[in-house]
Design a protein around this motif. Structure first.
Motif, PDB file in Angstrom:
ATOM      1  N   PRO A 137      33.572  52.550 -16.943  1.00  0.00           N
ATOM      2  CA  PRO A 137      34.129  52.524 -18.298  1.00  0.00           C
ATOM      3  C   PRO A 137      35.417  53.332 -18.385  1.00  0.00           C
ATOM      4  CG  PRO A 137      31.786  52.983 -18.352  1.00  0.00           C
ATOM      5  CD  PRO A 137      32.196  53.074 -16.924  1.00  0.00           C
ATOM      6  N   GLY A 138      36.319  52.877 -19.245  1.00  0.00           N
ATOM      7  CA  GLY A 138      37.577  53.582 -19.433  1.00  0.00           C
ATOM      8  C   GLY A 138      38.624  53.268 -18.391  1.00  0.00           C
ATOM      9  N   SER A 139      38.303  52.423 -17.446  1.00  0.00           N
ATOM     10  CA  SER A 139      39.229  52.060 -16.374  1.00  0.00           C
ATOM     11  C   SER A 139      39.983  50.781 -16.739  1.00  0.00           C
ATOM     12  CB  SER A 139      38.460  51.838 -15.072  1.00  0.00           C
ATOM     13  OG  SER A 139      37.660  50.662 -15.166  1.00  0.00           O
ATOM     14  N   PRO A 140      41.036  50.441 -15.978  1.00  0.00           N
ATOM     15  CA  PRO A 140      41.713  49.165 -16.200  1.00  0.00           C
ATOM     16  C   PRO A 140      40.764  47.968 -16.080  1.00  0.00           C
ATOM     17  CG  PRO A 140      43.076  50.581 -14.843  1.00  0.00           C
ATOM     18  CD  PRO A 140      41.749  51.277 -14.981  1.00  0.00           C
ATOM     19  N   GLY A 186      22.691  42.886  -4.326  1.00  0.00           N
ATOM     20  CA  GLY A 186      22.554  41.635  -5.058  1.00  0.00           C
ATOM     21  C   GLY A 186      22.259  41.799  -6.532  1.00  0.00           C
ATOM     22  N   LYS A 187      22.235  43.036  -7.025  1.00  0.00           N
ATOM     23  CA  LYS A 187      21.993  43.243  -8.456  1.00  0.00           C
ATOM     24  C   LYS A 187      23.182  42.794  -9.297  1.00  0.00           C
ATOM     25  CE  LYS A 187      18.836  47.133  -7.795  1.00  0.00           C
ATOM     26  NZ  LYS A 187      18.627  48.595  -8.013  1.00  0.00           N
ATOM     27  N   ALA A 188      24.365  42.892  -8.730  1.00  0.00           N
ATOM     28  CA  ALA A 188      25.587  42.410  -9.387  1.00  0.00           C
ATOM     29  C   ALA A 188      26.314  41.498  -8.409  1.00  0.00           C
ATOM     30  CB  ALA A 188      26.478  43.569  -9.794  1.00  0.00           C
ATOM     31  N   GLU A 189      27.016  40.507  -8.932  1.00  0.00           N
ATOM     32  CA  GLU A 189      27.785  39.610  -8.061  1.00  0.00           C
ATOM     33  C   GLU A 189      29.126  40.202  -7.679  1.00  0.00           C
ATOM     34  OE1 GLU A 189      26.242  38.833 -10.955  1.00  0.00           O
ATOM     35  OE2 GLU A 189      26.009  36.656 -11.155  1.00  0.00           O
ATOM     36  N   ILE A 190      29.687  41.027  -8.599  1.00  0.00           N
ATOM     37  CA  ILE A 190      31.045  41.541  -8.411  1.00  0.00           C
ATOM     38  C   ILE A 190      31.098  42.996  -8.874  1.00  0.00           C
ATOM     39  CG2 ILE A 190      33.483  41.283  -9.095  1.00  0.00           C
ATOM     40  CD1 ILE A 190      32.766  38.333  -9.811  1.00  0.00           C
ATOM     41  N   ALA A 191      31.908  43.792  -8.190  1.00  0.00           N
ATOM     42  CA  ALA A 191      32.277  45.117  -8.686  1.00  0.00           C
ATOM     43  C   ALA A 191      33.798  45.173  -8.741  1.00  0.00           C
ATOM     44  CB  ALA A 191      31.736  46.226  -7.790  1.00  0.00           C
ATOM     45  N   ILE A 192      34.319  45.890  -9.731  1.00  0.00           N
ATOM     46  CA  ILE A 192      35.770  46.065  -9.866  1.00  0.00           C
ATOM     47  C   ILE A 192      36.031  47.564  -9.891  1.00  0.00           C
ATOM     48  CG2 ILE A 192      37.838  45.505 -11.206  1.00  0.00           C
ATOM     49  CD1 ILE A 192      36.120  43.281 -12.573  1.00  0.00           C
ATOM     50  N   LEU A 193      36.631  48.068  -8.822  1.00  0.00           N
ATOM     51  CA  LEU A 193      36.781  49.510  -8.666  1.00  0.00           C
ATOM     52  C   LEU A 193      38.151  49.870  -8.107  1.00  0.00           C
ATOM     53  CD1 LEU A 193      33.302  50.286  -7.036  1.00  0.00           C
ATOM     54  CD2 LEU A 193      33.999  50.870  -9.356  1.00  0.00           C
ATOM     55  N   TRP A 194      38.512  51.130  -8.254  1.00  0.00           N
ATOM     56  CA  TRP A 194      39.699  51.686  -7.617  1.00  0.00           C
ATOM     57  C   TRP A 194      39.447  51.667  -6.109  1.00  0.00           C
ATOM     58  CZ3 TRP A 194      44.537  52.583  -7.484  1.00  0.00           C
ATOM     59  CH2 TRP A 194      45.116  53.695  -6.847  1.00  0.00           C
ATOM     60  N   GLY A 195      40.348  51.056  -5.339  1.00  0.00           N
ATOM     61  CA  GLY A 195      40.146  50.861  -3.913  1.00  0.00           C
ATOM     62  C   GLY A 195      39.750  52.116  -3.151  1.00  0.00           C
ATOM     63  N   PRO A 196      40.489  53.233  -3.292  1.00  0.00           N
ATOM     64  CA  PRO A 196      40.126  54.446  -2.558  1.00  0.00           C
ATOM     65  C   PRO A 196      38.736  54.977  -2.901  1.00  0.00           C
ATOM     66  CG  PRO A 196      42.396  54.579  -3.307  1.00  0.00           C
ATOM     67  CD  PRO A 196      41.808  53.355  -3.954  1.00  0.00           C
ATOM     68  N   ALA A 197      38.263  54.713  -4.128  1.00  0.00           N
ATOM     69  CA  ALA A 197      36.936  55.175  -4.523  1.00  0.00           C
ATOM     70  C   ALA A 197      35.830  54.341  -3.881  1.00  0.00           C
ATOM     71  CB  ALA A 197      36.800  55.113  -6.046  1.00  0.00           C
ATOM     72  N   ALA A 198      36.142  53.083  -3.577  1.00  0.00           N
ATOM     73  CA  ALA A 198      35.125  52.167  -3.068  1.00  0.00           C
ATOM     74  C   ALA A 198      35.132  52.019  -1.557  1.00  0.00           C
ATOM     75  CB  ALA A 198      35.343  50.794  -3.704  1.00  0.00           C
ATOM     76  N   GLY A 223      49.412  41.195 -24.663  1.00  0.00           N
ATOM     77  CA  GLY A 223      50.579  41.033 -23.806  1.00  0.00           C
ATOM     78  C   GLY A 223      51.042  42.300 -23.123  1.00  0.00           C
ATOM     79  N   GLU A 224      50.427  43.455 -23.426  1.00  0.00           N
ATOM     80  CA  GLU A 224      50.805  44.726 -22.807  1.00  0.00           C
ATOM     81  C   GLU A 224      50.323  44.769 -21.350  1.00  0.00           C
ATOM     82  OE1 GLU A 224      52.594  48.555 -23.027  1.00  0.00           O
ATOM     83  OE2 GLU A 224      52.512  46.977 -24.555  1.00  0.00           O
ATOM     84  N   LYS A 225      51.188  45.237 -20.450  1.00  0.00           N
ATOM     85  CA  LYS A 225      50.828  45.303 -19.036  1.00  0.00           C
ATOM     86  C   LYS A 225      49.698  46.303 -18.811  1.00  0.00           C
ATOM     87  CE  LYS A 225      52.648  46.624 -14.465  1.00  0.00           C
ATOM     88  NZ  LYS A 225      51.985  45.570 -13.707  1.00  0.00           N
ATOM     89  N   VAL A 226      48.801  45.960 -17.911  1.00  0.00           N
ATOM     90  CA  VAL A 226      47.726  46.850 -17.486  1.00  0.00           C
ATOM     91  C   VAL A 226      47.966  47.198 -16.021  1.00  0.00           C
ATOM     92  CG1 VAL A 226      45.238  47.115 -17.134  1.00  0.00           C
ATOM     93  CG2 VAL A 226      46.102  45.804 -19.095  1.00  0.00           C
ATOM     94  N   GLY A 227      48.246  48.457 -15.739  1.00  0.00           N
ATOM     95  CA  GLY A 227      48.533  48.871 -14.370  1.00  0.00           C
ATOM     96  C   GLY A 227      47.296  48.831 -13.489  1.00  0.00           C
ATOM     97  N   LEU A 228      47.437  48.257 -12.307  1.00  0.00           N
ATOM     98  CA  LEU A 228      46.335  48.167 -11.351  1.00  0.00           C
ATOM     99  C   LEU A 228      46.696  48.763  -9.993  1.00  0.00           C
ATOM    100  CD1 LEU A 228      45.189  44.572 -12.298  1.00  0.00           C
ATOM    101  CD2 LEU A 228      43.902  46.671 -12.733  1.00  0.00           C
TER     102      LEU A 228
END
Length: 280
Positions: A137-140, A186-198, A223-228
């Motif tokens: 939560p609170g992440s991009p 297999g509890k989740a199909e996808i995770a979205i995380l900061w690369g160095p953390a994962a 339309g505002e950019k979201v930094g990734l």
């Protein structure tokens, strides 16, 4: 008489040596007590290793000063002189002086290899079809899941990940290894995380996982950019420009060694923007 003189001289030299040892300069580095894979009190994180490398290059003895809550450690530790250096801050963080970046990375999609999900960007059909998506939560990642209309679908699942802890007046931590394991199990199909953390947990997973860097072209619904993609630096107090200069030289001269350490961790690395390169 000569023997006594030699003994006195030897004692004097001994005391001199002890004084030199006692006066060995120390580098006090603020690190998290338990924020893996970055750092912990046992020195097992990749930022612990980077801090050790920096201290060695400065000719100083490393001393770690641990904090438990990330919300206030710059104000309560660095600014008060309890430590000299903070590893792993955003380049240009206005609260302190930051070095030239020592690496750049980005947010990633994580999935199981055997699922063969085609995860390229936020328009990927797999994101719309997934029943469970793990994220902090609170992440991009949260911002973009809201933008593509999947955030509300994940609300109950997110409460499970937090262990039903109340967020009021406390820091609620979502463990990176747990979020990666949600996909591996297999509890989740996808995770979205900061690369160095994962990266460490993706690399160590018994279930083969795929980690895909997300393009840095995302936009919110308005339309505002979201930094990734972000560059990471070392931070010092605003009045310590001398130490900043020393650290910048270490980053410039030791870039190959630093990258080797990060690559061993499995962290996906990106080229620095021209503006960041010029700082070196």
């Amino acid at each position: 008489m000569k023997t006594s003189t030699r003994i006195v001289a030897a004692l004097a030299l001994g005391f001199g040596f002890s004084t030199v040892q006692a006066e060995q300069p120390v580098l006090k580095v603020c690190t998290a007590e338990n924020e893996m894979p970055y750092s912990n009190k046992n020195g097992e994180g990749f930022e612990n290793k980077l801090a050790q490398y920096v201290a060695e290059q400065l000719g100083r003895k490393l001393e770690t000063v641990s904090w438990t809550d990330p919300r206030y450690f710059i104000r309560d530790y660095l600014d008060k002189g309890l430590c000299d250096v903070v590893m792993g801050v955003d380049a240009g963080d206005p609260r302190l002086l930051t070095t030239a970046p020592y690496y750049r990375s980005g947010y990633v999609f994580i999935s199981r290899e055997k699922d063969g999900l085609d995860l390229q960007n936020w328009d990927s059909p797999a994101l719309k079809q997934a029943q469970r998506i793990a994220f902090a939560p609170g992440s991009p990642a949260e911002t973009m899941l809201r933008a593509i209309g999947r955030y509300n679908d994940m609300f109950n699942y997110q409460q499970e990940l937090a262990g039903f802890k109340s967020k009021r007046n406390q820091y609620v931590k979502y463990d990176n290894d747990k979020l990666v394991n949600e996909v591996a199990s297999g509890k989740a199909e996808i995770a979205i995380l900061w690369g160095p953390a994962a990266a460490r947990y993706v690399k160590a997973s018994a279930t083969p996982l795929t980690m895909t860097l997300i393009p840095d072209n995302a936009k919110r619904a308005d339309g505002e950019k979201v930094g990734l993609h972000y560059s990471t630096s070392i931070g010092v107090r605003k009045d310590d420009s001398a130490l900043l200069g020393q650290l910048n030289k270490i980053i410039k001269d030791g870039q190959d060694n630093i990258e080797a350490l990060l690559e061993a961790e499995g962290i996906p690395l990106l080229d620095q923007p021209e503006t960041a390169v010029s700082m070196n």
